[in-house]
Design a protein around this motif. Structure first.
Motif, short mmCIF file in Angstrom:
data_model
loop_
_atom_site.label_atom_id
_atom_site.label_comp_id
_atom_site.label_asym_id
_atom_site.label_seq_id
_atom_site.Cartn_x
_atom_site.Cartn_y
_atom_site.Cartn_z
N LEU A 48 -18.18 -6.41 73.45
CA LEU A 48 -16.86 -6.60 74.03
C LEU A 48 -16.34 -5.29 74.63
CD1 LEU A 48 -14.89 -8.87 71.51
CD2 LEU A 48 -15.66 -9.46 73.82
N LEU A 49 -16.51 -4.20 73.90
CA LEU A 49 -16.04 -2.91 74.41
C LEU A 49 -16.82 -2.52 75.66
CD1 LEU A 49 -15.56 -0.96 71.06
CD2 LEU A 49 -13.78 -1.95 72.51
N ASP A 50 -18.13 -2.74 75.65
CA ASP A 50 -18.94 -2.43 76.83
C ASP A 50 -18.52 -3.27 78.04
OD1 ASP A 50 -20.38 -0.59 75.37
OD2 ASP A 50 -22.11 -1.91 75.03
N ALA A 51 -18.01 -4.47 77.79
CA ALA A 51 -17.57 -5.36 78.87
C ALA A 51 -16.18 -5.00 79.39
CB ALA A 51 -17.59 -6.81 78.40
N GLY A 52 -15.57 -3.98 78.77
CA GLY A 52 -14.25 -3.54 79.23
C GLY A 52 -13.08 -4.21 78.54
N PHE A 53 -13.36 -4.95 77.47
CA PHE A 53 -12.28 -5.62 76.75
C PHE A 53 -11.43 -4.58 76.03
CE2 PHE A 53 -10.45 -7.78 73.04
CZ PHE A 53 -9.88 -8.89 73.63
N THR A 54 -10.11 -4.69 76.18
CA THR A 54 -9.18 -3.79 75.52
C THR A 54 -8.43 -4.56 74.44
OG1 THR A 54 -8.88 -2.50 77.55
CG2 THR A 54 -7.21 -2.25 75.83
#
Length: 319
Positions: free
Chosen positions: A288-294
């Protein structure tokens, strides 16, 4: 979008359904008999039936079906946990496979319990250690791992080449809803029982309900994401710290500690199992973090304050 949610009449299903309906989606819940907050059709969780017509032409399927894990881990209950997950996943795959117009994405509930009990480092999707062979843990804990692996294996084996598949390795979803995990922990805390469980060093992975919904919405939309995805806040914390922050938010000064033997006795009478409290689930959301999820609620301290405020606002309807 038209979204079909087998097993959608529980707490997590209600969270998602409310969010989807609010944005104008058509939601169909598939249930063994319960009624949800959207149109509901029946199934037995094992065989194809009229419910499968709803899958044909749908945009997405989110399968949440599976027996509740908050029970004694007897041989019969473990069998029901396994069968309810494997059977429902298999038949959802069959419904998608036979559809003339299959959904473009299938989100399948899984569990962060799949990862090993560990204190030394967090588990993400790339480097995390799958559990089942850890030393110094009860041998029967492996059954939870076996169930989770069979669950995901059934998803992987489904012959649905036109449908993107994602396994939701979810941590505990914290919401202010009645009888949810947060509500149960808060109830114990308000009775003075929200103290350290065992050593208190075991990590607790969690995710705020609003971040859970937003993450699911991202996974519905991102065509480049498939396979296992951890749904957990980026900052798991030891159980003693989690409960201390909950006591602070609830304005409760004391939380009685419970040694392992006390938890065993309590779990017996509550018809639950100590694995739910004593296993260290240190899981982080690498993909999720790698996908840009904040994350709107990455830290438990602020998250629990928000949950507490919303719980208090809803308190008059709790009876």
């Amino acid at each position: 979008m038209k979204i079909v949610i087998p097993g959608g009449t529980g707490q997590v299903g209600a969270l998602l359904t409310r969010a989807f309906l609010a944005r104008g989606d058509d939601v169909v819940l598939v249930s063994r008999g319960g009624r949800g907050v959207a149109r509901t059709v029946s199934w037995d969780g094992r065989t194809l039936g009229d419910w499968a017509q709803e899958v044909d032409g749908a945009d997405a399927v989110i399968n949440l079906a599976g027996r509740n894990v908050n029970c004694r881990y007897s041989a019969e209950n473990l069998r029901q946990m396994m069968d309810s997950r494997v059977d429902s996943t298999r038949v959802v795959g069959q419904a998608i496979a036979q559809a003339a117009k299959p959904p473009r994405v299938w989100l399948q509930m899984s569990t962060a319990t799949l990862y090993a009990h560990r204190l030394d480092a967090p588990n993400d999707e790339a480097t995390g250690i799958i559990g089942g062979s850890e030393p110094d843990v009860p041998a029967y804990w492996k059954r939870s791992i076996d169930i989770a692996l069979a669950w995901e294996r059934t998803l992987a084996e489904a012959d649905t080449p036109r449908t993107r598949k994602v396994a939701l390795r979810s941590a505990m979803v914290m919401s202010p809803d009645r009888e949810g995990i947060f509500d149960v922990l808060l109830g114990l805390t308000r009775r003075g029982l929200g103290g350290t469980a065992g050593s208190g060093q075991q990590f607790v992975s969690w995710i705020h309900d609003q971040d859970f919904v937003r993450a699911v919405q991202l996974l519905l939309e991102r065509e480049d994401l498939e396979g296992p995805v951890n749904l957990a806040a980026p900052n798991p914390l030891p159980q003693r710290e989690l409960m201390a922050k909950l006591r602070e938010a609830a304005h409760v000064g004391v939380g009685l500690p419970a040694m392992k033997w006390m938890l065993e006795v309590g779990a017996f009478f509550m018809r639950s199992d100590t694995e739910l409290l004593l296993k260290s689930r240190r899981v982080v959301p690498g993909r999720l973090l790698d996908a840009g999820f904040t994350f709107d609620h990455p830290e438990w301290g602020a998250a629990v304050q928000d949950l507490m405020e919303r719980w208090r606002n809803a308190e008059p309807v709790r009876g």
